[in-house]
Design a protein around this motif. Structure first.
Motif, PDB file in Angstrom:
ATOM      1  N   ILE A 131       0.866  -1.179   0.000  1.00 25.89           N
ATOM      2  CA  ILE A 131       0.000   0.000   0.000  1.00 25.89           C
ATOM      3  C   ILE A 131       0.902   1.228   0.000  1.00 25.89           C
ATOM      4  N   ASP A 132       0.749   2.043  -1.029  1.00 22.23           N
ATOM      5  CA  ASP A 132       1.588   3.225  -1.217  1.00 22.23           C
ATOM      6  C   ASP A 132       0.879   4.456  -0.661  1.00 22.23           C
ATOM      7  N   ALA A 133       1.339   4.916   0.521  1.00 22.14           N
ATOM      8  CA  ALA A 133       0.818   6.136   1.145  1.00 22.14           C
ATOM      9  C   ALA A 133       1.965   7.080   1.466  1.00 22.14           C
ATOM     10  N   LEU A 134       2.970   7.101   0.590  1.00 15.32           N
ATOM     11  CA  LEU A 134       4.160   7.910   0.832  1.00 15.32           C
ATOM     12  C   LEU A 134       3.918   9.390   0.584  1.00 15.32           C
ATOM     13  N   LEU A 135       3.454   9.722  -0.604  1.00 14.45           N
ATOM     14  CA  LEU A 135       3.314  11.113  -1.024  1.00 14.45           C
ATOM     15  C   LEU A 135       1.952  11.308  -1.669  1.00 14.45           C
ATOM     16  N   GLY A 136       1.265  12.366  -1.300  1.00 19.54           N
ATOM     17  CA  GLY A 136      -0.069  12.616  -1.825  1.00 19.54           C
ATOM     18  C   GLY A 136      -0.069  13.623  -2.949  1.00 19.54           C
ATOM     19  N   THR A 137      -1.155  14.391  -3.025  1.00 18.71           N
ATOM     20  CA  THR A 137      -1.344  15.324  -4.143  1.00 18.71           C
ATOM     21  C   THR A 137      -0.632  16.656  -3.938  1.00 18.71           C
ATOM     22  N   GLY A 138      -0.060  16.884  -2.761  1.00 16.06           N
ATOM     23  CA  GLY A 138       0.552  18.180  -2.491  1.00 16.06           C
ATOM     24  C   GLY A 138       1.933  18.351  -3.094  1.00 16.06           C
ATOM     25  N   ILE A 139       2.520  17.293  -3.618  1.00 17.65           N
ATOM     26  CA  ILE A 139       3.883  17.385  -4.140  1.00 17.65           C
ATOM     27  C   ILE A 139       3.917  18.226  -5.420  1.00 17.65           C
ATOM     28  N   ASN A 140       4.838  19.189  -5.455  1.00 14.51           N
ATOM     29  CA  ASN A 140       4.996  20.020  -6.659  1.00 14.51           C
ATOM     30  C   ASN A 140       6.460  20.310  -6.969  1.00 14.51           C
ATOM     31  N   THR A 141       7.367  19.621  -6.277  1.00 10.77           N
ATOM     32  CA  THR A 141       8.796  19.732  -6.571  1.00 10.77           C
ATOM     33  C   THR A 141       9.369  18.317  -6.627  1.00 10.77           C
ATOM     34  N   TYR A 142      10.594  18.231  -7.121  1.00 12.57           N
ATOM     35  CA  TYR A 142      11.229  16.917  -7.220  1.00 12.57           C
ATOM     36  C   TYR A 142      11.391  16.310  -5.821  1.00 12.57           C
ATOM     37  N   ILE A 143      11.135  15.016  -5.737  1.00 11.98           N
ATOM     38  CA  ILE A 143      11.075  14.362  -4.432  1.00 11.98           C
ATOM     39  C   ILE A 143      12.470  14.160  -3.843  1.00 11.98           C
ATOM     40  N   ARG A 144      12.503  14.046  -2.519  1.00 14.53           N
ATOM     41  CA  ARG A 144      13.768  13.869  -1.796  1.00 14.53           C
ATOM     42  C   ARG A 144      14.324  12.466  -2.021  1.00 14.53           C
ATOM     43  N   ASN A 145      15.633  12.326  -1.833  1.00 14.99           N
ATOM     44  CA  ASN A 145      16.323  11.070  -2.116  1.00 14.99           C
ATOM     45  C   ASN A 145      15.783   9.902  -1.300  1.00 14.99           C
ATOM     46  N   GLU A 146      15.411  10.162  -0.029  1.00 11.66           N
ATOM     47  CA  GLU A 146      14.945   9.053   0.811  1.00 11.66           C
ATOM     48  C   GLU A 146      13.637   8.456   0.290  1.00 11.66           C
ATOM     49  N   PHE A 147      12.797   9.296  -0.320  1.00 15.13           N
ATOM     50  CA  PHE A 147      11.576   8.790  -0.949  1.00 15.13           C
ATOM     51  C   PHE A 147      11.909   8.120  -2.283  1.00 15.13           C
ATOM     52  N   ALA A 148      12.836   8.714  -3.028  1.00 15.38           N
ATOM     53  CA  ALA A 148      13.209   8.164  -4.339  1.00 15.38           C
ATOM     54  C   ALA A 148      13.768   6.756  -4.198  1.00 15.38           C
ATOM     55  N   GLU A 149      14.556   6.516  -3.156  1.00 14.55           N
ATOM     56  CA  GLU A 149      15.142   5.184  -2.967  1.00 14.55           C
ATOM     57  C   GLU A 149      14.068   4.138  -2.695  1.00 14.55           C
ATOM     58  N   ILE A 150      13.059   4.497  -1.913  1.00 15.41           N
ATOM     59  CA  ILE A 150      11.967   3.563  -1.635  1.00 15.41           C
ATOM     60  C   ILE A 150      11.171   3.291  -2.917  1.00 15.41           C
ATOM     61  N   ILE A 151      10.879   4.345  -3.662  1.00 14.67           N
ATOM     62  CA  ILE A 151      10.116   4.192  -4.897  1.00 14.67           C
ATOM     63  C   ILE A 151      10.866   3.296  -5.882  1.00 14.67           C
ATOM     64  N   ASP A 152      12.181   3.494  -6.005  1.00 10.88           N
ATOM     65  CA  ASP A 152      12.978   2.654  -6.899  1.00 10.88           C
ATOM     66  C   ASP A 152      12.884   1.191  -6.494  1.00 10.88           C
ATOM     67  N   ALA A 153      12.999   0.924  -5.191  1.00 16.43           N
ATOM     68  CA  ALA A 153      12.954  -0.458  -4.717  1.00 16.43           C
ATOM     69  C   ALA A 153      11.602  -1.094  -5.008  1.00 16.43           C
ATOM     70  N   VAL A 154      10.521  -0.341  -4.799  1.00 20.38           N
ATOM     71  CA  VAL A 154       9.178  -0.859  -5.065  1.00 20.38           C
ATOM     72  C   VAL A 154       9.004  -1.157  -6.554  1.00 20.38           C
ATOM     73  N   ASN A 155       9.440  -0.246  -7.407  1.00 20.38           N
ATOM     74  CA  ASN A 155       9.279  -0.428  -8.853  1.00 20.38           C
ATOM     75  C   ASN A 155      10.122  -1.578  -9.391  1.00 20.38           C
ATOM     76  N   GLN A 156      11.234  -1.870  -8.733  1.00 21.18           N
ATOM     77  CA  GLN A 156      12.092  -2.967  -9.171  1.00 21.18           C
ATOM     78  C   GLN A 156      11.583  -4.330  -8.726  1.00 21.18           C
ATOM     79  N   SER A 157      10.666  -4.332  -7.774  1.00 25.41           N
ATOM     80  CA  SER A 157      10.092  -5.590  -7.313  1.00 25.41           C
ATOM     81  C   SER A 157       8.871  -5.938  -8.149  1.00 25.41           C
ATOM     82  N   ASP A 158       8.389  -7.166  -7.994  1.00 27.56           N
ATOM     83  CA  ASP A 158       7.194  -7.601  -8.711  1.00 27.56           C
ATOM     84  C   ASP A 158       5.945  -7.551  -7.837  1.00 27.56           C
ATOM     85  N   THR A 159       6.055  -6.949  -6.665  1.00 26.55           N
ATOM     86  CA  THR A 159       4.938  -6.938  -5.722  1.00 26.55           C
ATOM     87  C   THR A 159       3.857  -5.968  -6.183  1.00 26.55           C
TER      88      THR A 159
END
Length: 499
Positions: A131-159
């Protein structure tokens, strides 16, 4: 032509993220509930979709950020835990205490015996669902590295992933990735459907889109201003039965212009699509070397390579572009057609190479009833920007194209956008099978046929795009997405237009 009862439903409207944020609290108040109640309903709706997606999955991984989106995630985690699931909640800052309603949701999770962990990619191998509840609709700038690393890991998995409101990292209004973006299996969007989920890369990122109004639709619909309409074939009543006392002239005279040397197929597809869409008479004006090829096998299509002025006088509307080319013959033909349509105020669909020729004009033609049908590459040339710019902000550049040429712009692609300067619509139908040679030529023929039968440019563009895309969906469902060719669409369009 349109079912007004359906078009007023929130299921057929798109709302910008700030419009939702600015009105959801008042809508909740008018509906007799508080914002935390909406959060509870959101979390429950997300868990319900998880159960629908994978009912036998026992291990959930819930990724939470720091805003109200995280609160929805905590509530969903609580519902999963109550249902006997093994739930891991991971946060970028596990020790951080949240404020407001998100804080209440976090507290409820902890009181139920839940814990909050730091993200570990190894959990993705254990979990059956994220369940992805990391970032909602308020984001309007490039995301921080700590979020980017989690997103990369999720996208690389088949879950499989269920995102709350929008996939984390996606701009809810444009559909543009803010550096990184979750590729969701399902997105449960809340209160109002966000435009960025319906077109371009955003449509890809959100997977299957589910809308939950959280029980405040009536009040919200009265308060909020929609950004665009979301088009569905069910919204259109159709053209209705033909008069018994009618003849071929009653349904328009369409002239299709194109088919330069070696490109006979494009105008043939456009012309036959027009016939299958109900145009009374269709004539093709082509290069002399293409005349025999265009007319062969379709005797109902009148073909000429001489007398362009006479053909234009005969026509009640025009399609120009399929197979037109960009040589001297094409340039002369293009200028003749557009000058005639301008002086006679005749409806015209401009497609393919005619768009490339239009982009070279120092000044735009003034055409009262004009539909432009660019894909991203053609739009980039019309506006002097890059293809990446167009795809990154499809709504913005569809609007710019409509305004620059004072026309209805049909920006093709995943989630085709129709913008006529004053209103915006997005087609919810269509699939990758339609990314095939000649599909756009078929669309231009459909649009021309609807104009020939008396529809306004607004209605012809909306109905035509929807017919074309829905026909592609019907065929893909029957036969699969690979192997579809443009002429396969004819029969499907004919069935739909008669419903």
């Amino acid at each position: 032509m349109l079912d007004t009862q359906l078009t007023t439903s929130l299921s057929y409207k798109l709302f910008r993220a700030d419009e939702v944020r600015n009105n959801e609290q008042e809508a909740a108040s008018q509906s007799g509930c508080e914002m935390f109640t909406l959060m509870e309903r959101a979390g429950e709706a997300v868990f319900r979709q998880c159960q629908h997606l994978l009912p036998n999955t026992d291990v959930y991984l819930v990724l939470v950020g720091q805003g109200n989106n995280a609160g929805d995630g905590y509530i969903a985690a609580s519902y999963a835990k109550q249902a006997g699931k093994q739930v891991h909640v991971c946060a970028v800052e596990p020790q951080r205490t949240l404020d407001g309603d998100a804080g209440r949701a976090q507290e409820r999770w902890l009181e139920a015996g839940g814990t909050i962990e730091r993200f570990d990619a190894a959990l993705l191998n254990k979990a059956g669902l994220v369940i992805d509840a990391l970032l909602g609709t308020g984001i309007n700038t490039y995301i921080r590295n700590e979020f980017a690393e989690i997103i990369d890991a999720v996208n690389q998995s088949d879950t499989p992933v269920v995102s709350i409101d929008v996939p984390s990292g996606l701009d809810a209004d444009t559909g543009q990735s803010m550096g990184r973006c979750i590729q969701a299996t399902v997105t449960v969007t809340l209160v109002g459907i966000k435009p960025g989920l319906t077109t371009g890369a955003g449509k890809q990122s959100c997977g299957r889109l589910v809308f939950e109004d959280l029980g405040i639709s009536k009040a919200f619909g009265q308060l909020a201003r929609p950004f665009a309409s979301w088009l569905d074939i069910q919204q259109f009543i159709g053209l209705g039965p033909r008069d018994v006392h009618s003849h071929k002239g009653s349904y328009g005279r369409l002239l299709c212009v194109g088919a330069n040397r070696g490109t006979a197929g494009a105008i043939r597809l456009a012309g036959e699509a027009a016939l299958r869409s109900g145009a009374g008479m269709v004539r093709a004006y082509v290069h002399e070397s293409s005349a025999v090829q265009v007319s062969a096998g379709r005797p109902e299509l009148m073909v000429t390579s001489e007398g362009l002025e006479q053909a234009l006088e005969w026509a009640s509307c025009v399609v120009i572009g399929p197979g037109l080319g960009q040589d001297d013959w094409a340039q002369f033909t293009f200028e003749t057609v557009l000058k005639h349509c301008q002086s006679e105020q005749k409806p015209v669909v401009i497609d393919a190479d005619a768009l490339n020729l239009l982009s070279r004009q120092a000044t735009a033609y003034t055409l009262n009833d004009c539909i432009l049908t660019p894909h991203a590459g053609e739009a980039s040339r019309l506006l002097g920007v890059s293809v990446e710019d167009v795809e990154g902000e499809r709504f913005n550049y569809a609007k710019q194209c409509a305004q620059r040429y004072h026309a209805t712009c049909v920006l093709k692609g995943a989630g085709t956008i129709i913008d006529n300067e004053t209103s915006v619509a997005v087609c919810r139908h269509g699939n990758p099978a339609m990314a095939t040679a000649g599909s756009g030529d078929v669309l231009s023929g459909i649009l021309g046929a609807l104009l020939a039968q008396g529809l306004s440019t607004e209605m012809a563009s909306r109905y035509g795009v929807t017919l074309h895309a829905k026909a592609g969906d019907e065929l893909a469902e029957l036969y699969g997405q690979r192997g579809m060719i443009a002429s396969d669409l004819f029969d499907a369009v004919r069935v739909l237009i008669n419903q």
